[in-house]
Design an enzyme around this catalytic site. Structure first.
Site, PDB file in Angstrom:
ATOM      1  N   THR A  66       4.535   2.541   5.487  1.00 33.51           N
ATOM      2  CA  THR A  66       3.229   1.905   5.682  1.00 33.51           C
ATOM      3  C   THR A  66       2.338   3.087   6.866  1.00 33.51           C
ATOM      4  O   THR A  66       2.683   3.360   7.892  1.00 33.51           O
ATOM      5  CB  THR A  66       2.592   0.984   6.372  1.00 33.51           C
ATOM      6  OG1 THR A  66       1.223   0.351   6.312  1.00 33.51           O
ATOM      7  CG2 THR A  66       3.509  -0.130   7.229  1.00 33.51           C
TER       8      THR A  66
ATOM      9  N   ASP B 168       2.705  -0.792  12.026  1.00 33.58           N
ATOM     10  CA  ASP B 168       2.357  -2.800  12.633  1.00 33.58           C
ATOM     11  C   ASP B 168       3.745  -2.945  12.807  1.00 33.58           C
ATOM     12  O   ASP B 168       3.515  -4.554  12.416  1.00 33.58           O
ATOM     13  CB  ASP B 168       1.406  -2.848  12.288  1.00 33.58           C
ATOM     14  CG  ASP B 168       1.784  -3.116  10.313  1.00 33.58           C
ATOM     15  OD1 ASP B 168       2.461  -2.544   9.639  1.00 33.58           O
ATOM     16  OD2 ASP B 168       1.009  -3.398   9.343  1.00 33.58           O
TER      17      ASP B 168
ATOM     18  N   ASP C 275      -0.394   2.111   8.380  1.00 36.16           N
ATOM     19  CA  ASP C 275      -0.720   1.099   9.264  1.00 36.16           C
ATOM     20  C   ASP C 275      -0.411   1.471  11.080  1.00 36.16           C
ATOM     21  O   ASP C 275       0.118   1.317  12.179  1.00 36.16           O
ATOM     22  CB  ASP C 275      -0.616  -0.798   8.920  1.00 36.16           C
ATOM     23  CG  ASP C 275      -1.788  -0.338   8.105  1.00 36.16           C
ATOM     24  OD1 ASP C 275      -2.682   0.216   7.840  1.00 36.16           O
ATOM     25  OD2 ASP C 275      -1.696  -1.464   7.205  1.00 36.16           O
TER      26      ASP C 275
ATOM     27  N   ASP D  57       4.252  -4.339   6.331  1.00 41.24           N
ATOM     28  CA  ASP D  57       5.047  -5.955   6.776  1.00 41.24           C
ATOM     29  C   ASP D  57       5.707  -7.006   5.079  1.00 41.24           C
ATOM     30  O   ASP D  57       6.448  -7.551   5.198  1.00 41.24           O
ATOM     31  CB  ASP D  57       4.150  -6.093   7.651  1.00 41.24           C
ATOM     32  CG  ASP D  57       3.835  -7.878   8.142  1.00 41.24           C
ATOM     33  OD1 ASP D  57       5.470  -7.924   8.901  1.00 41.24           O
ATOM     34  OD2 ASP D  57       3.374  -8.655   7.895  1.00 41.24           O
TER      35      ASP D  57
ATOM     36  N   ARG E 299      -5.504  -2.566   9.238  1.00 44.04           N
ATOM     37  CA  ARG E 299      -4.965  -4.042   9.751  1.00 44.04           C
ATOM     38  C   ARG E 299      -6.164  -4.529  11.124  1.00 44.04           C
ATOM     39  O   ARG E 299      -6.215  -4.367  11.694  1.00 44.04           O
ATOM     40  CB  ARG E 299      -3.904  -4.649   8.658  1.00 44.04           C
ATOM     41  CG  ARG E 299      -3.959  -4.753   7.504  1.00 44.04           C
ATOM     42  CD  ARG E 299      -2.555  -5.445   6.954  1.00 44.04           C
ATOM     43  NE  ARG E 299      -2.080  -4.778   5.043  1.00 44.04           N
ATOM     44  CZ  ARG E 299      -3.307  -5.238   4.519  1.00 44.04           C
ATOM     45  NH1 ARG E 299      -3.654  -6.580   4.648  1.00 44.04           N
ATOM     46  NH2 ARG E 299      -2.397  -4.689   3.087  1.00 44.04           N
TER      47      ARG E 299
ATOM     48  N   GLY F  44       0.709  -1.156   0.340  1.00 42.40           N
ATOM     49  CA  GLY F  44       0.001   0.003   0.170  1.00 42.40           C
ATOM     50  C   GLY F  44       0.351   1.221   0.175  1.00 42.40           C
ATOM     51  O   GLY F  44       2.131   1.345   0.356  1.00 42.40           O
TER      52      GLY F  44
ATOM     53  N   ARG G 132       0.801  -4.732  -5.371  1.00 39.89           N
ATOM     54  CA  ARG G 132       0.611  -6.515  -4.486  1.00 39.89           C
ATOM     55  C   ARG G 132       1.121  -7.489  -5.878  1.00 39.89           C
ATOM     56  O   ARG G 132       0.638  -7.474  -6.184  1.00 39.89           O
ATOM     57  CB  ARG G 132      -0.779  -6.216  -3.097  1.00 39.89           C
ATOM     58  CG  ARG G 132      -0.705  -5.149  -2.377  1.00 39.89           C
ATOM     59  CD  ARG G 132      -1.817  -5.605  -1.690  1.00 39.89           C
ATOM     60  NE  ARG G 132      -2.381  -4.412  -1.010  1.00 39.89           N
ATOM     61  CZ  ARG G 132      -1.331  -3.775   0.098  1.00 39.89           C
ATOM     62  NH1 ARG G 132      -0.290  -4.373   0.617  1.00 39.89           N
ATOM     63  NH2 ARG G 132      -2.318  -2.451   0.432  1.00 39.89           N
TER      64      ARG G 132
END
Ligand code: F6P
Length: 327
Positions: free
Chosen positions: A130, A134, A132, A107, A176, A15, A76
């Site tokens: 990202t 994460d 996120d 990730d 996510r 992303g 992706r």
């Protein structure tokens, strides 16, 4: 510093995130500054397989620091998940005389980088790109701050209508299975609660909230929800409220991909610029298979294995800030 690296390839994968362009710019300029050639690989690993590659000069990255998205485009790539796909990618690197890669992504992208690096003994440095937030080992990722600000501004607008109608809103954000976007945007926008995967595993946050009378004297309520099967997402939570607590006038807003767009914040531009330069420094120091992170405002190197495999714990202190400040 002696290094055999004469040419690097840079790509963005997964992303897109605001600040990726600032990272591409910084990687490119740092490499050229150190006498290393740079090749821009388009569409992530897909472009490494299909050979969509251009030589980058310093002016290839002019006027992009303020742009959202990624000038290199991203994808992706299912083919890179296969040994055959990765073999073709390695052959492209040999043909293009690319000695090392800088991979900017989240990730999944760094997981792919780790497999590829081990399989073909290719030096790779990753940058955490990202929204996120994460990845383990870095306090923040590139794009997270901008996305947080975008969410905050959207929630401020939703509050106007929520208050006017005295409604309960579930606002779904990305991330996510990571609750940082929901938790910090709830704090920043003065929301009543955040329903996040890290906590949903242990308890039913919705019934706890409602049974504790979280609305009290308030005439509207905003609840930030992380998109995730674990939380159920905003739509499922709203359905539950409609049947279990019909006294609430409930609405849902799913912020979606607008969270990924927009001009990067100053913080993301600076972070990306620092990390891009650190990536080239790492390669010159013969570091490989590491992600650049930031911890206590210092650049750190995190082995891929740790960055992608370790669960990022949610901060108890942040949970407490939200709980106390929303009474
Ligand atoms: O990883 C970034 C992210 O925006 C996640 O928050 C989200 O779950 C996912 O990407 C959406 O991916 P796509 O744009 O491929 O639908």
């Amino acid at each position: 510093m002696a290094s055999n690296i004469k040419c690097i390839g840079v790509l963005t994968s997964g992303g897109d995130a605001p600040g990726m362009n600032a990272a591409i710019r910084s990687v490119t300029r740092a490499a050229i500054f150190n006498g290393i050639r740079v090749k821009g690989i388009f569409k992530g690993y897909k472009g490494l397989i299909s050979g969509e590659i251009s030589e980058f000069k310093t002016n290839s990255v002019s006027n992009i620091i303020q742009q959202g998205g990624t000038i290199l485009k991203t994808a992706r790539c299912a083919e890179f998940l296969t040994p055959e796909g990765r073999k073709i990618a390695f052959e492209t690197m040999q043909r293009e005389e690319i000695d090392a890669l800088v991979v900017i992504g989240g990730d999944g992208s760094l997981t792919g980088a780790n497999i590829f690096a081990n399989e073909f003994d290719v030096p790779i440095v990753g940058l955490p790109g990202t929204i996120d937030n994460d990845l383990y080992g870095t306090d923040v990722t590139i794009g997270y701050d901008t996305a947080l600000n975008t969410i905050m501004q959207s929630v401020d607008k939703i509050r106007d209508t929520a208050t006017s109608h005295e409604r309960l809103f579930f606002i779904e954000v990305m991330g996510r299975n990571c609750g940082y976007l929901a938790l910090n945007s709830a704090i920043a926008s003065g929301a009543e609660a955040a329903i996040i995967p890290e906590i949903s595993i242990e308890k039913d946050q919705l019934s706890e909230l409602i049974e504790q009378g979280f609305r009290k004297s308030k005439n509207s309520s905003l609840v930030l929800v992380t998109e995730s099967e674990i939380t159920g997402g905003a739509l499922k939570l709203a359905e539950r409220v409609k049947t279990e607590y019909p006294q609430y006038d409930v609405r849902v807003s799913i912020l979606g991909h607008l969270q990924r767009g927009g001009s990067p914040s100053a913080q993301d531009r600076i972070l990306a610029s620092r990390m891009g330069i650190a990536a080239i420094r790492a390669l010159l120091e013969d570091q490989r298979n590491v992600m650049i992170g930031i911890h206590e405002n210092e650049i750190v190197y995190i082995p891929f294995k740790r960055a992608i495999k370790k669960e990022r714990e949610i901060s108890d202190e942040l949970l407490e800030v939200l709980r106390i400040s929303s009474i």
